[in-house]
Design an enzyme around this catalytic site. Structure first.
Site, PDB file in Angstrom:
ATOM      1  N   HIS A  10       0.825  -1.210   0.000  1.00 40.50           N
ATOM      2  CA  HIS A  10       0.000   0.000   0.000  1.00 40.50           C
ATOM      3  C   HIS A  10       0.860   1.261   0.000  1.00 40.50           C
ATOM      4  CE1 HIS A  10       0.744   0.868   4.299  1.00 40.50           C
ATOM      5  NE2 HIS A  10       0.621  -0.430   4.517  1.00 40.50           N
TER       6      HIS A  10
ATOM      7  N   CYS B 237       3.172  -4.808   6.856  1.00 39.39           N
ATOM      8  CA  CYS B 237       2.775  -4.575   5.473  1.00 39.39           C
ATOM      9  C   CYS B 237       3.938  -3.989   4.674  1.00 39.39           C
ATOM     10  CB  CYS B 237       1.576  -3.636   5.409  1.00 39.39           C
ATOM     11  SG  CYS B 237       0.028  -4.403   5.935  1.00 39.39           S
TER      12      CYS B 237
END
Length: 337
Positions: free
Chosen positions: A202, A218
């Protein structure tokens, strides 16, 4: 006949124009985009730029497709916040491709880099794109292994996990149940879900953390980087997450090595040496090149992230031949006269 000749000349001109356009397009590829080597493993080049007034080292890193640790390693004596107008800054833009299948997305957590091998149409030049990333900090390690993408989300909402809520509670605060899209959303405007529950590739609202271990597991990218691949990563794209602090490969007949600090402490011993030699194995038909084992050992013990050629060690200069005893005897006789 004139018509045929004219048509043939026009066709040749179109072909030449097309070839010129392809070459020009290759020269104008965005930073971090490279034609995939038909043979070999090395892409890109290191180069230098001059800092502009009031430009930080982080500004330069982002403009030139490198992350925090990369730019700091390459410029240890340059101020992060005030390099100074005209200061030369080294851009570490040369890479050895990771030693895994060149397909989909490859994420090397030790290198803090993502490699994307986009699908190409027939006749197009196969290419690779590489981007700096942020990964999980200590205690929130980014998982390893093969997975795939499952969904692309534009302007995603963020639901703080239990670890965030617990940390907020320890500070006497209350974490929100959901953070809507906007400048406070840590996912940025683009998120690519992985087939590992809770993990995504992301964007971020804190781009200074790219090139560092700063996330909760992440994979973070600069907002413009994740936006550039978002529409080109189809659902089901293979994602291979590896931890490869040592990369080795070839460019022509020259062997190269690129070594990073491992995420966990490990000695650069015999296992690391054997791993590197295995990466440099070639087919029996390929010409053999003597390796500089002393230099290799030094690189394993002092990782710098640079792509270094394992040029053969310079052989010692031969000692001048000593005169034989008979020649020495004659010389002494001449001197005695």
């Amino acid at each position: 006949m004139a018509l045929i000749l004219s048509a043939g000349m026009a066709w040749a001109e179109e072909e030449a124009s097309a070839e010129g356009s392809d070459a020009e397009a290759a020269d104008e590829w965005p930073k971090g985009h490279y034609p995939l080597p038909e043979q070999g493993d090395v892409i890109g080049e290191d180069y230098t730029v001059e800092a502009r007034r009031e430009e930080t080292l982080l500004d330069i890193a982002r403009e030139h497709n490198v992350g925090y640790q990369e730019i700091r390693r390459a410029n240890p004596d340059v101020s992060v916040w005030m390099p100074g107008e005209g200061t030369e800054v080294v851009i570490p833009g040369r890479f050895i491709l990771p030693p895994v299948e060149r397909e989909g997305i490859v994420i090397n957590v030790a290198e803090l880099r993502l490699y994307f091998y986009p699908p190409v149409d027939e006749g197009e030049t196969p290419r690779v794109e590489t981007y700096p990333i942020g990964i999980g900090r200590e205690g929130f390690n980014t998982p390893l292994g093969k997975t795939k993408t499952t969904m692309n989300l534009k302007d995603p909402a963020w639901y703080p996990p239990s670890s965030v809520r617990e940390e907020a509670a320890a500070r006497g605060e209350e974490a929100p149940a959901v953070v809507p899209p906007g400048p406070d959303n840590p996912l940025g405007r683009h998120a690519i879900m992985l087939d590992i529950p809770g993990y995504l590739i992301h964007g971020t609202n804190k781009p200074d953390g790219i090139g560092m271990r700063a996330s909760r597991g992440c994979i973070r990218m600069f907002p413009e980087d994740v936006a550039s691949i978002f529409e080109r990563v189809p659902v089901g794209t293979q994602v291979h997450l590896i931890n490869q602090p040592i990369k080795a490969g070839w460019d022509g007949d020259m062997p190269y090595v690129q070594v990073y600090e491992p995420l966990k402490e490990q000695e650069a011993g015999m296992a690391a040496l054997m791993e590197t030699l295995a990466l440099l194995e070639r087919n029996g038909d390929a010409p053999s090149t003597p390796l500089n084992y002393e230099l290799l050992r030094e690189l394993l013990e002092n990782p710098s992230g640079e792509v270094i050629a394992l040029t053969p060690a310079t052989p010692p200069e031969p000692e001048p031949e000593k005169e034989t005893r008979e020649e020495e005897s004659l010389l002494w006789k001449e001197l005695a006269v």
